[in-house]
Design an enzyme around this catalytic site. Structure first.
Site, PDB file in Angstrom:
ATOM      1  N   SER A 187       0.801  -1.093   0.095  1.00  0.00           N
ATOM      2  CA  SER A 187       0.098  -0.050  -0.046  1.00  0.00           C
ATOM      3  C   SER A 187       1.085   1.052  -0.004  1.00  0.00           C
ATOM      4  O   SER A 187       2.047   1.249   0.504  1.00  0.00           O
ATOM      5  CB  SER A 187      -0.998  -0.108   1.345  1.00  0.00           C
ATOM      6  N   TYR A 238      -0.232   0.693  10.834  1.00  0.00           N
ATOM      7  CA  TYR A 238      -0.452   0.464   9.458  1.00  0.00           C
ATOM      8  C   TYR A 238       0.563   0.831   8.587  1.00  0.00           C
ATOM      9  O   TYR A 238       1.135  -0.045   7.630  1.00  0.00           O
ATOM     10  CB  TYR A 238      -1.850   0.858   8.839  1.00  0.00           C
ATOM     11  N   LYS A 253       2.976  -1.900   6.564  1.00  0.00           N
ATOM     12  CA  LYS A 253       3.382  -1.980   5.193  1.00  0.00           C
ATOM     13  C   LYS A 253       4.540  -1.397   4.645  1.00  0.00           C
ATOM     14  O   LYS A 253       5.047  -2.121   3.813  1.00  0.00           O
ATOM     15  CB  LYS A 253       2.181  -0.799   4.545  1.00  0.00           C
TER      16      LYS A 253
END
Length: 277
Positions: free
Chosen positions: A161, A173, A177
């Protein structure tokens, strides 16, 4: 295009994983797929879709779909998936690491939207992002690699992402990632001598079930179907020069321009930049 190719897509009950499995099937591949939801209405995310239905649709499109129930936080279940593929096929050509944990806050009743920073985030979310995300990708890759090394051929795609390169997607997050992207780069380095490629693939805004349910909050004018990611994976798998891309972070919409494919509705999504994503 991918007849006689054996693929595994993790987390394929719905969303991006389902879209990738469908397009690999549409290209003629034998597609194994994992998911926790085998009965409609039993999704912990309270969303429609089952891994069994995805497998049926893969077969309907011309591939061969095989659904395997698997919780990727359980190493024994993951090992059983790879044992089954080795027993059935004796090979694995494509692994798509799509499964990802840590999204439970969208459906478990926690006050996600009231969080103001990482200090107000439940600590368990960090663990879920890494255990059911980064670690799940590592474990599947470690089990897939020997089958690919034996044949001196293979492709591992980690669905990542733009959040890996931004500071406004949440600490857990963003860090997870970014770790996934580093996982890709270091795996590619170690696999290079065996002619096995590893790639991180970035989608744009994907019209998953969750996104379409909240469509009023999104600008979908430049969005992508889940199958668009599948077309990117299929194009990568068919590229005879795939090793030149190994270790890279690639954007699905940019690959569409390079390989000459469109989304399922004929549109050509514009590649996003990090600042736009």
């Amino acid at each position: 295009m991918l007849k006689d190719v054996v693929a595994l897509v993790t987390g394929a009950s719905r969303g991006v994983g389902r879209g990738i499995a469908l397009e690999l099937g549409n290209a003629g591949a034998t597609v194994y797929m994992t998911g926790r939801t085998v009965e409609e209405g039993r999704s912990t995310a309270r969303l429609p879709g089952t891994v069994s239905r995805t497998a049926e649709d893969v077969t309907r499109l011309g591939g061969q779909g095989i659904a395997l129930r698997c919780d990727h936080t359980d190493d024994g279940q993951v090992q059983a998936v790879f044992d089954r593929i080795r027993q059935d096929q004796g090979r694995l050509d494509i692994l798509v690491n799509n499964v990802w944990g840590g999204y439970e806050h969208f459906s478990d009743g926690t006050e996600f939207w009231n969080e103001k920073g990482f200090w107000s985030m439940p600590l368990a979310r960090w663990d879920k992002m890494f255990h059911a995300g980064v670690r799940a990708h590592f474990v599947a890759s470690a089990l897939a690699a020997p089958m690919m090394i034996d044949r001196k051929s293979g492709l591992i795609v980690n669905i990542s992402s733009f959040g890996a390169q931004r500071n406004d997607r949440g600490v857990a997050y963003g860090v997870a990632k970014a770790a996934d992207d580093r996982l890709t780069g270091t795996m590619a380095y170690e696999l290079q001598e065996f002619n096995v490629a590893a790639i991180s693939l970035y989608p744009g805004l994907v019209r998953t079930e969750s996104v379409t349910n909240a469509a009023e909050y999104f600008d979908l004018s430049n969005s992508e179907s889940p199958q668009f990611l599948g077309r990117a994976v299929a194009a990568l798998a068919a590229d005879p020069n795939i090793m030149t891309k190994s270790g890279q972070v690639l954007v699905a919409a940019s690959l569409a321009l390079e390989y000459g494919f469109t989304d399922i509705d004929g549109t050509q999504p514009r590649p996003l930049t990090v600042d736009e994503a």
